[in-house]
Design a protein around this motif. Structure first.
Motif, PDB file in Angstrom:
ATOM      1  N   THR A 125       0.843  -1.191   0.000  1.00 11.83           N
ATOM      2  CA  THR A 125       0.000   0.000   0.000  1.00 11.83           C
ATOM      3  C   THR A 125       0.883   1.247   0.000  1.00 11.83           C
ATOM      4  O   THR A 125       2.069   1.185   0.344  1.00 11.83           O
ATOM      5  N   ARG A 126       0.304   2.384  -0.331  1.00 13.21           N
ATOM      6  CA  ARG A 126       1.080   3.619  -0.447  1.00 13.21           C
ATOM      7  C   ARG A 126       1.532   4.172   0.903  1.00 13.21           C
ATOM      8  O   ARG A 126       2.438   4.988   0.962  1.00 13.21           O
ATOM      9  N   ASN A 127       0.881   3.712   1.974  1.00 14.39           N
ATOM     10  CA  ASN A 127       1.281   4.185   3.300  1.00 14.39           C
ATOM     11  C   ASN A 127       2.148   3.169   4.044  1.00 14.39           C
ATOM     12  O   ASN A 127       2.276   3.243   5.265  1.00 14.39           O
ATOM     13  N   GLY A 128       2.742   2.232   3.320  1.00 17.33           N
ATOM     14  CA  GLY A 128       3.707   1.322   3.926  1.00 17.33           C
ATOM     15  C   GLY A 128       3.170  -0.008   4.385  1.00 17.33           C
ATOM     16  O   GLY A 128       3.892  -0.782   5.026  1.00 17.33           O
ATOM     17  N   GLY A 129       1.927  -0.325   4.071  1.00 20.23           N
ATOM     18  CA  GLY A 129       1.361  -1.623   4.442  1.00 20.23           C
ATOM     19  C   GLY A 129       1.644  -2.687   3.394  1.00 20.23           C
ATOM     20  O   GLY A 129       2.188  -2.407   2.323  1.00 20.23           O
ATOM     21  N   CYS A 130       1.284  -3.935   3.706  1.00 21.72           N
ATOM     22  CA  CYS A 130       1.522  -5.033   2.774  1.00 21.72           C
ATOM     23  C   CYS A 130       0.490  -6.130   3.016  1.00 21.72           C
ATOM     24  O   CYS A 130       0.027  -6.332   4.144  1.00 21.72           O
ATOM     25  N   VAL A 131       0.144  -6.849   1.939  1.00 23.97           N
ATOM     26  CA  VAL A 131      -0.829  -7.952   1.992  1.00 23.97           C
ATOM     27  C   VAL A 131      -0.207  -9.168   1.315  1.00 23.97           C
ATOM     28  O   VAL A 131       0.364  -9.058   0.219  1.00 23.97           O
ATOM     29  N   TRP A 132      -0.335 -10.344   1.986  1.00 25.37           N
ATOM     30  CA  TRP A 132       0.213 -11.605   1.465  1.00 25.37           C
ATOM     31  C   TRP A 132      -0.882 -12.661   1.365  1.00 25.37           C
ATOM     32  O   TRP A 132      -1.917 -12.572   2.043  1.00 25.37           O
ATOM     33  N   ALA A 156      -2.521 -12.682   5.076  1.00 25.62           N
ATOM     34  CA  ALA A 156      -1.929 -11.848   6.125  1.00 25.62           C
ATOM     35  C   ALA A 156      -1.907 -10.387   5.681  1.00 25.62           C
ATOM     36  O   ALA A 156      -1.706 -10.086   4.492  1.00 25.62           O
ATOM     37  N   VAL A 157      -2.116  -9.498   6.686  1.00 25.82           N
ATOM     38  CA  VAL A 157      -2.078  -8.055   6.465  1.00 25.82           C
ATOM     39  C   VAL A 157      -1.175  -7.446   7.529  1.00 25.82           C
ATOM     40  O   VAL A 157      -1.277  -7.789   8.711  1.00 25.82           O
ATOM     41  N   ARG A 208      -9.689 -14.216  -3.222  1.00 27.00           N
ATOM     42  CA  ARG A 208     -10.531 -13.090  -3.628  1.00 27.00           C
ATOM     43  C   ARG A 208     -10.660 -12.068  -2.501  1.00 27.00           C
ATOM     44  O   ARG A 208     -10.584 -10.852  -2.734  1.00 27.00           O
ATOM     45  N   VAL A 209     -10.863 -12.543  -1.263  1.00 30.85           N
ATOM     46  CA  VAL A 209     -10.988 -11.647  -0.110  1.00 30.85           C
ATOM     47  C   VAL A 209      -9.708 -10.843   0.103  1.00 30.85           C
ATOM     48  O   VAL A 209      -9.756  -9.622   0.346  1.00 30.85           O
ATOM     49  N   MET A 210      -8.553 -11.503  -0.007  1.00 29.39           N
ATOM     50  CA  MET A 210      -7.298 -10.792   0.226  1.00 29.39           C
ATOM     51  C   MET A 210      -7.042  -9.740  -0.851  1.00 29.39           C
ATOM     52  O   MET A 210      -6.486  -8.668  -0.569  1.00 29.39           O
ATOM     53  N   ASN A 211      -7.424 -10.006  -2.069  1.00 28.52           N
ATOM     54  CA  ASN A 211      -7.293  -8.994  -3.121  1.00 28.52           C
ATOM     55  C   ASN A 211      -8.205  -7.803  -2.855  1.00 28.52           C
ATOM     56  O   ASN A 211      -7.816  -6.642  -3.097  1.00 28.52           O
ATOM     57  N   GLU A 212      -9.411  -8.051  -2.352  1.00 30.52           N
ATOM     58  CA  GLU A 212     -10.320  -6.956  -2.023  1.00 30.52           C
ATOM     59  C   GLU A 212      -9.768  -6.125  -0.864  1.00 30.52           C
ATOM     60  O   GLU A 212      -9.874  -4.888  -0.875  1.00 30.52           O
ATOM     61  N   ILE A 213      -9.185  -6.789   0.138  1.00 31.48           N
ATOM     62  CA  ILE A 213      -8.583  -6.062   1.255  1.00 31.48           C
ATOM     63  C   ILE A 213      -7.480  -5.127   0.764  1.00 31.48           C
ATOM     64  O   ILE A 213      -7.399  -3.958   1.166  1.00 31.48           O
ATOM     65  N   LYS A 216      -8.923  -2.021  -1.022  1.00 35.90           N
ATOM     66  CA  LYS A 216      -9.520  -1.044  -0.098  1.00 35.90           C
ATOM     67  C   LYS A 216      -8.450  -0.305   0.694  1.00 35.90           C
ATOM     68  O   LYS A 216      -8.528   0.920   0.863  1.00 35.90           O
ATOM     69  N   LEU A 217      -7.470  -1.026   1.194  1.00 39.72           N
ATOM     70  CA  LEU A 217      -6.408  -0.377   1.971  1.00 39.72           C
ATOM     71  C   LEU A 217      -5.600   0.580   1.107  1.00 39.72           C
ATOM     72  O   LEU A 217      -5.208   1.674   1.556  1.00 39.72           O
ATOM     73  N   ASN A 218      -5.352   0.216  -0.114  1.00 34.76           N
ATOM     74  CA  ASN A 218      -4.553   1.065  -0.993  1.00 34.76           C
ATOM     75  C   ASN A 218      -5.315   2.326  -1.384  1.00 34.76           C
ATOM     76  O   ASN A 218      -4.734   3.419  -1.479  1.00 34.76           O
ATOM     77  N   ARG A 219      -6.629   2.197  -1.605  1.00 34.15           N
ATOM     78  CA  ARG A 219      -7.424   3.397  -1.936  1.00 34.15           C
ATOM     79  C   ARG A 219      -7.480   4.351  -0.752  1.00 34.15           C
ATOM     80  O   ARG A 219      -7.410   5.568  -0.923  1.00 34.15           O
ATOM     81  N   ARG A 220      -7.606   3.821   0.458  1.00 33.34           N
ATOM     82  CA  ARG A 220      -7.690   4.679   1.635  1.00 33.34           C
ATOM     83  C   ARG A 220      -6.383   5.420   1.888  1.00 33.34           C
ATOM     84  O   ARG A 220      -6.380   6.535   2.437  1.00 33.34           O
TER      85      ARG A 220
END
Length: 317
Positions: A125-132, A156-157, A208-213, A216-220
């Motif tokens: 994500t643009r604020n330094g987060g990551c999703v696996w 994982a988030v 599918r759920v992890m891609n949606e997460i 959403k996190l990246n847009r926020r």
């Protein structure tokens, strides 16, 4: 005497020629008494049938004196009932069993239900987060997570700070997918990193759920501030936010500092008196709680004031 002897010799010689001639003729001639029934003729139809059946019965090949007849059409005058139906059925079985058909099976080699997938990082994500996403881990790696459940897939988030909107997101996931298990690491202060893990037997659903997460996190992360509203928050959500009383709705403002939240609340309390609104000012967010209709009206005003405040901060900088 001499004439007589010559005559006798000549007669004898004539008689021998007759005997020799008769012997030669008799040797080359078939006896007249031999009947036509004694003549043996090969049954070509039966020999051809036996040769085909020899594939199944492993019978010995025909005798050396037999030559395979050329292919011939069915003799005229023969009806279908003259054919051996049992032999034809056996020949049909041979052709079906011994034919080699090349087929590529679409069934996966492992498990029989799906192709094995590899673990991957969905994105930053643009604020330094990551999703696996971990779809098919060996059993020994399952112990690397906070809840080593015997599940087929793990998501994982990891976010750099704790924000209540992440709790709203988790609450939404477990509400819509009740089979998914989860673990979260959350602190109200907001300084500690936020961690969430999801466990599910349905690999495709969890992916599918992890891609949606991630989306959403990246847009926020693109917005300077954002408001979130939850109607009739669940007991799990109110417990995480330390809300002891039952409320109709909650509203959260993220993206403003602690002192900026005080400025916003000062404006709301002066403009909306006797609303019975309850609030909490935290380091990373502002929390409003109370009646749904009151919350909705205050959130609309809060967005306007937060926009002005954010613009003023930019101009000051």
């Amino acid at each position: 005497m001499s004439d007589l002897m010559k005559q006798v010799v000549q007669e004898v010689l004539k008689g021998n020629k007759t005997i020799i001639s008769n012997r030669v003729d008799n040797a080359n001639r078939q006896p007249a008494s031999a009947s036509l029934g004694d003549i043996k003729r090969p049954n070509y139809q039966r020999l051809k049938q036996e040769q085909r059946l020899s594939v199944l019965e492993n019978s010995s090949p025909p005798s050396a004196g037999y030559k395979k007849p050329a292919a011939q059409s069915r003799p005229n005058g023969l009806s279908d009932k003259h054919f051996n139906e049992e032999s034809i059925s056996r020949l049909r079985s041979i052709s079906m069993a011994q034919g080699k058909v090349s087929r590529k099976s679409g069934v996966p080699a492992r498990g029989g239900n799906r192709q094995a997938k590899s673990a991957k990082m969905i994105g930053h994500t643009r604020n330094g987060g990551c999703v696996w996403f971990f779809p098919d881990l060996p059993q020994e790696l399952m112990g690397s997570f906070h809840r080593p459940l015997n599940r087929a897939a793990v998501g994982a988030v990891k976010m750099p700070e704790c924000l209540p909107s992440y709790l709203l997101l988790v609450n939404e996931i477990i509400r819509d997918n009740q089979d998914i298990k989860f673990y979260i690491s959350w602190e109200r202060g907001g300084d500690a990193p936020f961690t969430a893990e999801f466990y599910d037997d349905d690999v495709d659903r969890l992916e599918r759920v992890m891609n949606e997460i991630y989306q959403k996190l990246n847009r926020r992360s693109l917005k300077h501030f954002e408001t979130f509203t939850a109607i009739s928050p669940s007991p799990w959500l109110t417990k995480q936010l330390n809300i002891s009383l039952s409320v109709d709705a909650i509203a959260i403002l993220e993206g403003v500092s602690y002192y900026s939240s005080i400025v916003l609340m000062d404006s709301l309390l002066k403009n909306f008196e006797n609303t019975g609104i309850d609030y909490e000012i935290e380091e990373k967010y502002l929390l409003l709680k109370g009646n749904y209709h009151v919350i909705s009206e205050l959130v609309t005003e809060l967005k306007k004031e937060a926009g002005r405040l954010t613009s003023a901060d930019k101009m000051t900088i």
